[in-house]
Scaffold this motif. Sequence first.
Motif, PDB file in Angstrom:
ATOM      1  N   VAL A  23       1.011  -1.143  -0.012  1.00 29.86           N
ATOM      2  CA  VAL A  23       0.051   0.200   0.018  1.00 29.86           C
ATOM      3  C   VAL A  23       0.832   1.220  -0.086  1.00 29.86           C
ATOM      4  O   VAL A  23       1.882   1.534   0.887  1.00 29.86           O
ATOM      5  N   VAL A  24       0.809   1.970  -1.098  1.00 33.93           N
ATOM      6  CA  VAL A  24       1.547   3.282  -1.096  1.00 33.93           C
ATOM      7  C   VAL A  24       0.709   4.467  -1.005  1.00 33.93           C
ATOM      8  O   VAL A  24      -0.451   4.431  -1.493  1.00 33.93           O
ATOM      9  N   ALA A  25       1.306   5.746  -0.532  1.00 32.15           N
ATOM     10  CA  ALA A  25       0.494   6.714  -0.511  1.00 32.15           C
ATOM     11  C   ALA A  25       1.485   7.859  -1.229  1.00 32.15           C
ATOM     12  O   ALA A  25       2.601   7.971  -1.037  1.00 32.15           O
ATOM     13  N   ARG A  26       0.888   8.881  -1.630  1.00 30.92           N
ATOM     14  CA  ARG A  26       1.312   9.889  -2.240  1.00 30.92           C
ATOM     15  C   ARG A  26       0.512  11.070  -2.080  1.00 30.92           C
ATOM     16  O   ARG A  26      -0.663  11.220  -2.163  1.00 30.92           O
ATOM     17  N   GLY A  48      -3.331   0.389  -3.647  1.00 32.18           N
ATOM     18  CA  GLY A  48      -2.953  -0.859  -3.319  1.00 32.18           C
ATOM     19  C   GLY A  48      -2.227  -1.551  -4.660  1.00 32.18           C
ATOM     20  O   GLY A  48      -2.877  -1.548  -5.612  1.00 32.18           O
ATOM     21  N   VAL A  49      -1.009  -2.106  -4.321  1.00 35.31           N
ATOM     22  CA  VAL A  49      -0.272  -2.681  -5.494  1.00 35.31           C
ATOM     23  C   VAL A  49      -0.226  -4.311  -5.156  1.00 35.31           C
ATOM     24  O   VAL A  49       0.301  -4.623  -4.279  1.00 35.31           O
ATOM     25  N   GLU A  50      -0.899  -5.254  -6.187  1.00 37.63           N
ATOM     26  CA  GLU A  50      -0.555  -6.663  -5.893  1.00 37.63           C
ATOM     27  C   GLU A  50       0.341  -7.325  -6.933  1.00 37.63           C
ATOM     28  O   GLU A  50       0.363  -6.846  -8.005  1.00 37.63           O
ATOM     29  N   ALA A  78      -5.183  -0.904  -7.108  1.00 39.82           N
ATOM     30  CA  ALA A  78      -6.372  -0.526  -6.953  1.00 39.82           C
ATOM     31  C   ALA A  78      -6.330   1.056  -6.099  1.00 39.82           C
ATOM     32  O   ALA A  78      -5.509   0.880  -5.049  1.00 39.82           O
ATOM     33  N   PRO A  79      -6.773   2.066  -6.660  1.00 39.70           N
ATOM     34  CA  PRO A  79      -6.417   3.301  -6.147  1.00 39.70           C
ATOM     35  C   PRO A  79      -7.069   3.649  -5.028  1.00 39.70           C
ATOM     36  O   PRO A  79      -8.104   4.554  -4.969  1.00 39.70           O
ATOM     37  N   GLY A  95      -3.903  -4.248   3.462  1.00 38.46           N
ATOM     38  CA  GLY A  95      -3.245  -3.341   4.169  1.00 38.46           C
ATOM     39  C   GLY A  95      -4.135  -3.231   5.622  1.00 38.46           C
ATOM     40  O   GLY A  95      -3.536  -2.287   6.555  1.00 38.46           O
ATOM     41  N   HIS A  96      -4.817  -4.118   6.067  1.00 40.66           N
ATOM     42  CA  HIS A  96      -5.676  -4.139   7.163  1.00 40.66           C
ATOM     43  C   HIS A  96      -4.843  -4.043   8.471  1.00 40.66           C
ATOM     44  O   HIS A  96      -5.073  -3.567   9.520  1.00 40.66           O
ATOM     45  N   TYR A  97      -3.630  -4.812   7.987  1.00 42.21           N
ATOM     46  CA  TYR A  97      -2.853  -5.182   9.341  1.00 42.21           C
ATOM     47  C   TYR A  97      -2.274  -3.787   9.967  1.00 42.21           C
ATOM     48  O   TYR A  97      -1.784  -3.690  11.097  1.00 42.21           O
ATOM     49  N   THR A  98      -2.104  -2.900   8.969  1.00 41.82           N
ATOM     50  CA  THR A  98      -1.597  -1.317   9.558  1.00 41.82           C
ATOM     51  C   THR A  98      -2.322  -0.964  10.846  1.00 41.82           C
ATOM     52  O   THR A  98      -1.870  -0.076  11.417  1.00 41.82           O
ATOM     53  N   LEU A  99      -3.577  -0.989  11.041  1.00 44.38           N
ATOM     54  CA  LEU A  99      -4.449  -0.727  11.967  1.00 44.38           C
ATOM     55  C   LEU A  99      -3.888  -1.196  13.292  1.00 44.38           C
ATOM     56  O   LEU A  99      -4.068  -0.229  14.164  1.00 44.38           O
TER      57      LEU A  99
END
Length: 383
Positions: free
Chosen positions: A201-204, A260-262, A277-278, A284-288
């Motif tokens: 999961v990437v953020a910009r 999200g990039v698979e 998927a934008p 990425g739910h683990y990040t919670l």
Amino acid sequence: MSADVTVTPKPILPGATIGVLGGGQLGRMLSQAATKLGYRMHVYEPQANSPAGTVSHQEVNAPYEDIAALTAFARECDVVTYEFENVPAAPLKAIEAVSVLRPHWSVLETTQNRSREKNWLKRNGFAHARFAEVAANGDLLAGIREVGVPCVVKTADFGYDGKGQLKVMSEADVPAALKRFAGQPVVIEQFIDFSCEVSAVVARSTTGEVKVFPISENIHTNHILDFSIVPARVAAEVLARAESLALAVAAKIDLVGVLGVEFFVTRSGEVLINELAPRTHNSGHYTLDACVTSQFEQQVRAICGLPLGDTKLISPVVMVNILGDAWANGEPNWAALLADSSAKLHLYGKGDPRPGRKMGHFSVVSGDAKTAYHRAVELKSRL
Ligand code: AMP
């Protein structure tokens, strides 16, 4: 693509209103993160009492194609995003006249259709599985011959969680594929005999600042994500390659938001992009429960033009999806799950536990991923 990064530096601060198109669990967890930070949340969703709507300040129920309703909704919001890939992209252009849409509608348009997505990857030199396209009423058999068997036939539109796809593993499977996809536009991909699947999961943000969360290793069952394991059990070079691909995709597609990039990791260690998927991603739910910043807070930060949060992993973690199948013999045994102090339960407030429907998830945090995985498997079996 949008020139948003260069023209909109002003941050949108707490107290402002964020709108989300789509009322599913990704919208719900976005809303929970945003309201915690002091934002107001508005949800636009065709069905009433959606998982996101029930935890937000306002829910508007109207079809995605209703431009008047979309415009009225967007007018009330300081920024609008989407949590559902199959929101039609064209009506979203109307939002630009009255509010700010992030990510830009063109990012959704590229990624929601497999043909456009694959061609974008190819045009921009990102590694992906070899593919052929067949237009509606085109020659499907010729497409299968071009790619060769084994291959995977996928509808060009509305595909996720393995929906609208069929594996053609031998010649015997060809007639079934010809029958099932007759007349439809499809993408035919080379079958990848992968050693594992990973994702990022990437953020910009509006300033061009870009950050990626730790890579997750994903185990799918019946095409639906079952377990995410972090840190992923792959070579350091594979992690580095996946991270750099995700960062490069975010910049190239001019992302403002999260994506999200698979990936497929081949047996020779090659890293191929499977899907984009934008929005926030199930893996990425683990990040919670295991990162300094969750993917949902990061989404808020990115679309509001704030500095991005720290993506550091605090603890090894395994995330498990809870599907409607867990209700086959009545209400799942929550007491057994909650008795484990390392398990973190998240339920999405959905009423109808159909098989395959994502009803919730839980994460197990532990000193090492191996222990977390064993606990997660055991806890899942106790549900
Ligand atoms: P998708 O909806 O395209 O992400 O596909 C769902 C799942 O199907 C993937 O996560 C893979 O496990 C499997 N899959 C999809 N495409 C391929 C492929 N070209 N080769 C092998 N497995 C695939």
